[in-house]
Design a protein around this motif. Structure first.
Motif, PDB file in Angstrom:
ATOM      1  N   TRP A  90       0.840  -1.197   0.000  1.00 31.25           N
ATOM      2  CA  TRP A  90       0.000   0.000   0.000  1.00 31.25           C
ATOM      3  C   TRP A  90       0.878   1.252   0.000  1.00 31.25           C
ATOM      4  N   ALA A  91       1.911   1.264   0.854  1.00 36.14           N
ATOM      5  CA  ALA A  91       2.814   2.418   0.936  1.00 36.14           C
ATOM      6  C   ALA A  91       3.543   2.637  -0.384  1.00 36.14           C
ATOM      7  N   PHE A  92       3.919   1.561  -1.041  1.00 35.95           N
ATOM      8  CA  PHE A  92       4.588   1.644  -2.348  1.00 35.95           C
ATOM      9  C   PHE A  92       3.702   2.383  -3.344  1.00 35.95           C
ATOM     10  N   ALA A  93       2.427   2.050  -3.349  1.00 33.26           N
ATOM     11  CA  ALA A  93       1.486   2.730  -4.247  1.00 33.26           C
ATOM     12  C   ALA A  93       1.400   4.220  -3.926  1.00 33.26           C
ATOM     13  N   GLN A  94       1.392   4.556  -2.641  1.00 29.04           N
ATOM     14  CA  GLN A  94       1.308   5.967  -2.250  1.00 29.04           C
ATOM     15  C   GLN A  94       2.555   6.732  -2.675  1.00 29.04           C
ATOM     16  N   LEU A  95       3.728   6.095  -2.544  1.00 29.45           N
ATOM     17  CA  LEU A  95       4.972   6.733  -2.972  1.00 29.45           C
ATOM     18  C   LEU A  95       4.986   6.980  -4.485  1.00 29.45           C
ATOM     19  N   LEU A  96       4.514   5.994  -5.236  1.00 31.42           N
ATOM     20  CA  LEU A  96       4.448   6.168  -6.686  1.00 31.42           C
ATOM     21  C   LEU A  96       3.510   7.304  -7.057  1.00 31.42           C
ATOM     22  N   LYS A  97       2.349   7.359  -6.423  1.00 26.90           N
ATOM     23  CA  LYS A  97       1.387   8.431  -6.710  1.00 26.90           C
ATOM     24  C   LYS A  97       1.979   9.792  -6.391  1.00 26.90           C
ATOM     25  N   ARG A 148      -3.035   3.652  -9.887  1.00 20.91           N
ATOM     26  CA  ARG A 148      -4.046   3.205  -8.921  1.00 20.91           C
ATOM     27  C   ARG A 148      -3.638   1.826  -8.432  1.00 20.91           C
ATOM     28  N   SER A 149      -4.027   1.498  -7.213  1.00 20.70           N
ATOM     29  CA  SER A 149      -3.731   0.162  -6.707  1.00 20.70           C
ATOM     30  C   SER A 149      -4.955  -0.379  -5.986  1.00 20.70           C
ATOM     31  N   PHE A 150      -5.036  -1.697  -5.960  1.00 14.64           N
ATOM     32  CA  PHE A 150      -6.193  -2.380  -5.402  1.00 14.64           C
ATOM     33  C   PHE A 150      -5.736  -3.576  -4.595  1.00 14.64           C
ATOM     34  N   LEU A 169      10.658   2.973 -13.613  1.00 14.23           N
ATOM     35  CA  LEU A 169       9.736   3.741 -12.772  1.00 14.23           C
ATOM     36  C   LEU A 169      10.209   3.755 -11.322  1.00 14.23           C
ATOM     37  N   THR A 170      10.657   2.620 -10.811  1.00 12.54           N
ATOM     38  CA  THR A 170      11.094   2.574  -9.418  1.00 12.54           C
ATOM     39  C   THR A 170      12.343   3.410  -9.176  1.00 12.54           C
ATOM     40  N   ALA A 171      13.089   3.714 -10.229  1.00 16.36           N
ATOM     41  CA  ALA A 171      14.255   4.580 -10.074  1.00 16.36           C
ATOM     42  C   ALA A 171      13.841   5.966  -9.574  1.00 16.36           C
TER      43      ALA A 171
END
Length: 132
Positions: A9-16, A56-58, A114-116
């Motif tokens: 969940w945190a990973f998705a928030q960081l990407l956003k 978005r993540s689910f 993207l993760t970079a």
């Protein structure tokens, strides 16, 4: 299990956040359409959709991801995803079979790009020209 779900969940928030605050990251995802998931062998996980310049993540799993990162268990997943040397941890995980990657490897490589954007910017100190 909770730590694993939380880190996804945190990973998705960081990407956003990166997409919203970093123009280069926003350009990187702008024209991309990608569905991928990160999961455990037991079936715990989360899937991510990148479309129309948004992420978005689910909770749960999707039927047709373009690629999947599958961890042996939640503890191994958390350990690898939270490692300080994340790239080396991923490589070790693949080598030890604690992590398997399946699907379209071109998309996996794009995802690595993207993760970079999540890596901290390294400050380069100016050359010290003072006399000793």
């Amino acid at each position: 299990m909770f730590k694993f779900r939380f880190i996804l969940w945190a990973f998705a928030q960081l990407l956003k956040r990166q997409v919203a605050r970093n123009a280069a990251c926003a350009r990187y995802v702008q024209a991309k359409r990608l569905v991928f998931q990160i999961r455990t062998v037991a079936g715990a996980g989360r899937y991510f959709v990148i479309e129309d310049g948004a992420i978005r993540s689910f909770a749960g799993l999707t039927q047709a991801p373009q690629f999947t990162l599958c961890f042996k268990d939640a503890a191994k997943g958390f350990a690898i995803l939270s490692a300080k040397d994340s790239q080396a941890a991923f490589i070790r995980g693949v080598g030890s079979k604690d992590l398997t990657v399946s699907g379209d490897f071109r998309e996996v490589m794009w995802f690595q790009g993207l993760t970079a954007y999540l890596q901290p910017v390294k400050a380069v100190s100016p050359y010290d020209r003072t006399a000793s």
